[in-house]
Motif scaffolding. Structure first.
Motif, PDB file in Angstrom:
ATOM      1  N   ASP A  41       0.856  -1.207  -0.165  1.00 27.83           N
ATOM      2  CA  ASP A  41       0.129  -0.083   0.146  1.00 27.83           C
ATOM      3  C   ASP A  41       0.939   1.114  -0.069  1.00 27.83           C
ATOM      4  O   ASP A  41       0.625   2.321  -0.762  1.00 27.83           O
ATOM      5  CB  ASP A  41      -0.952   0.091   1.300  1.00 27.83           C
ATOM      6  CG  ASP A  41      -1.890   1.152   1.023  1.00 27.83           C
ATOM      7  OD1 ASP A  41      -2.624   1.149   0.315  1.00 27.83           O
ATOM      8  OD2 ASP A  41      -2.043   1.752   2.084  1.00 27.83           O
ATOM      9  N   SER A  42       1.991   1.414   0.586  1.00 24.96           N
ATOM     10  CA  SER A  42       2.836   2.490   0.983  1.00 24.96           C
ATOM     11  C   SER A  42       3.450   2.555  -0.379  1.00 24.96           C
ATOM     12  O   SER A  42       3.725   3.725  -0.919  1.00 24.96           O
ATOM     13  CB  SER A  42       4.018   2.070   2.033  1.00 24.96           C
ATOM     14  OG  SER A  42       3.266   1.937   3.200  1.00 24.96           O
ATOM     15  N   VAL A  43       4.054   1.622  -0.964  1.00 27.79           N
ATOM     16  CA  VAL A  43       4.779   1.668  -2.388  1.00 27.79           C
ATOM     17  C   VAL A  43       3.838   1.911  -3.361  1.00 27.79           C
ATOM     18  O   VAL A  43       4.361   3.167  -4.202  1.00 27.79           O
ATOM     19  CB  VAL A  43       5.259   0.237  -2.812  1.00 27.79           C
ATOM     20  CG1 VAL A  43       5.768   0.106  -4.340  1.00 27.79           C
ATOM     21  CG2 VAL A  43       6.282  -0.131  -1.820  1.00 27.79           C
ATOM     22  N   GLN A  44       2.520   1.624  -3.441  1.00 30.91           N
ATOM     23  CA  GLN A  44       1.495   2.193  -4.374  1.00 30.91           C
ATOM     24  C   GLN A  44       1.345   3.725  -4.283  1.00 30.91           C
ATOM     25  O   GLN A  44       1.151   4.518  -4.929  1.00 30.91           O
ATOM     26  CB  GLN A  44       0.064   1.489  -4.246  1.00 30.91           C
ATOM     27  CG  GLN A  44       0.167  -0.078  -4.536  1.00 30.91           C
ATOM     28  CD  GLN A  44       0.279  -0.231  -6.100  1.00 30.91           C
ATOM     29  OE1 GLN A  44       0.208   0.677  -6.887  1.00 30.91           O
ATOM     30  NE2 GLN A  44       0.766  -1.565  -6.434  1.00 30.91           N
ATOM     31  N   LYS A  45       1.087   4.160  -2.825  1.00 30.34           N
ATOM     32  CA  LYS A  45       1.120   5.517  -2.770  1.00 30.34           C
ATOM     33  C   LYS A  45       2.514   6.505  -3.199  1.00 30.34           C
ATOM     34  O   LYS A  45       1.971   7.545  -3.893  1.00 30.34           O
ATOM     35  CB  LYS A  45       0.949   5.869  -1.213  1.00 30.34           C
ATOM     36  CG  LYS A  45      -0.474   5.386  -0.783  1.00 30.34           C
ATOM     37  CD  LYS A  45      -0.511   5.662   0.872  1.00 30.34           C
ATOM     38  CE  LYS A  45      -1.871   5.353   1.253  1.00 30.34           C
ATOM     39  NZ  LYS A  45      -2.185   5.308   2.636  1.00 30.34           N
ATOM     40  N   ILE A  46       3.612   5.654  -3.119  1.00 27.95           N
ATOM     41  CA  ILE A  46       4.480   6.482  -3.785  1.00 27.95           C
ATOM     42  C   ILE A  46       4.560   6.516  -5.197  1.00 27.95           C
ATOM     43  O   ILE A  46       5.089   7.366  -5.660  1.00 27.95           O
ATOM     44  CB  ILE A  46       5.756   5.880  -3.208  1.00 27.95           C
ATOM     45  CG1 ILE A  46       5.823   6.114  -1.676  1.00 27.95           C
ATOM     46  CG2 ILE A  46       7.227   6.369  -3.893  1.00 27.95           C
ATOM     47  CD1 ILE A  46       7.271   5.244  -0.890  1.00 27.95           C
ATOM     48  N   GLY A  47       4.115   5.430  -5.643  1.00 28.48           N
ATOM     49  CA  GLY A  47       4.232   5.061  -7.160  1.00 28.48           C
ATOM     50  C   GLY A  47       3.070   6.099  -7.946  1.00 28.48           C
ATOM     51  O   GLY A  47       3.448   6.812  -8.767  1.00 28.48           O
ATOM     52  N   ILE A  48       2.124   6.464  -7.167  1.00 28.35           N
ATOM     53  CA  ILE A  48       1.185   7.506  -7.619  1.00 28.35           C
ATOM     54  C   ILE A  48       1.751   8.771  -7.718  1.00 28.35           C
ATOM     55  O   ILE A  48       1.652   9.490  -8.382  1.00 28.35           O
ATOM     56  CB  ILE A  48      -0.165   7.339  -6.791  1.00 28.35           C
ATOM     57  CG1 ILE A  48      -0.928   5.839  -7.065  1.00 28.35           C
ATOM     58  CG2 ILE A  48      -1.129   8.496  -7.259  1.00 28.35           C
ATOM     59  CD1 ILE A  48      -2.063   5.812  -6.105  1.00 28.35           C
TER      60      ILE A  48
END
Length: 229
Positions: A221-228
């Motif tokens: 979830d944290s990685v996805q937020k950073i990716g966005i």
């Protein structure tokens, strides 16, 4: 026809104590209490009588009679029993008593300050934590269980019990990450012949899988937020 010889008075204590021991092994605790009470009434040796009273207190505790258990533990604590037995009687009194919490807490804190009890601080803090739990003070109970763990340098069984209580509290609070850590620590230090060891080990293992997947989700979830971003 002749009358049978009278039972020797000098053996009556041994007879009652032996019958109590027999019934304990048969798990007939009420009958054991009956005979042990008679043995205490007949026994003239103060140290032996104190030992019988300690066992009697344990039997009442097992039966769920906290009042009678605390009463006999208190008698042992104020007898001329060996110091270790007196100490354990005070701890067990705190664990079994159903009232008088303020007085018991005062006595336990006094025991903490006594240099003779330096190696027993883990048990004292555990007893304080149990009092906290009975009074609904979960936050202070956690602190005292943690202190019990900290001071358990030689008594792995006590350390394991404190870890177990912390694990159960966090599990009830649905804090599964901390619960898993405490269950895992509990399994590490408790002896394998502890009565619920296998159940605790299974719970630690099951929670380990849950925690692994939970931490994976949090990470993704944290990685996805950073990716966005």
């Amino acid at each position: 026809i002749t009358e049978p010889a009278a039972f020797p008075k000098r053996l009556k204590v041994e007879y009652e104590a032996t019958m109590a021991d027999l019934y304990i092994h048969q798990e007939e605790y009420e009958l054991a209490i009956e005979h042990l009470t008679k043995a205490i009434g007949l026994c003239k040796n103060k140290r032996t009588r104190a030992r019988y009273m300690f066992i009697l207190a344990q039997l009442y505790q097992m039966q769920g009679d906290g009042v009678m258990a605390a009463n006999y533990y208190d008698k042992v604590a104020h007898s001329n029993a060996p110091y270790e037995m007196q100490f354990q009687a005070k701890i067990n009194k705190a664990l079994s008593a159903t009232n008088g919490g303020a007085e018991i807490r005062k006595e336990l804190n006094k025991m903490l300050r006594d240099p003779k009890n330096a190696e027993y601080k883990d048990q004292i803090y555990y007893a304080l934590a149990e009092l906290d739990m009975r009074e609904g003070n979960v936050a202070e109970a956690k602190a005292n269980y943690s202190r019990s763990v900290y001071w358990s340098v030689k008594n792995n069984r006590q350390k394991g019990l404190s870890y177990l209580r912390l694990a159960d509290i966090h599990f009830e609070e649905k804090d599964y990450i901390n619960a898993q850590k405490y269950y895992d620590s509990c399994v590490t230090v408790l002896p394998k012949d502890y009565e619920t060891y296998e159940s605790i080990a299974n719970k630690a293992e099951g929670l380990a899988d849950l925690v692994f997947h939970y931490e994976t989700v949090v990470f993704e979830d944290s990685v996805q937020k950073i990716g966005i971003m």
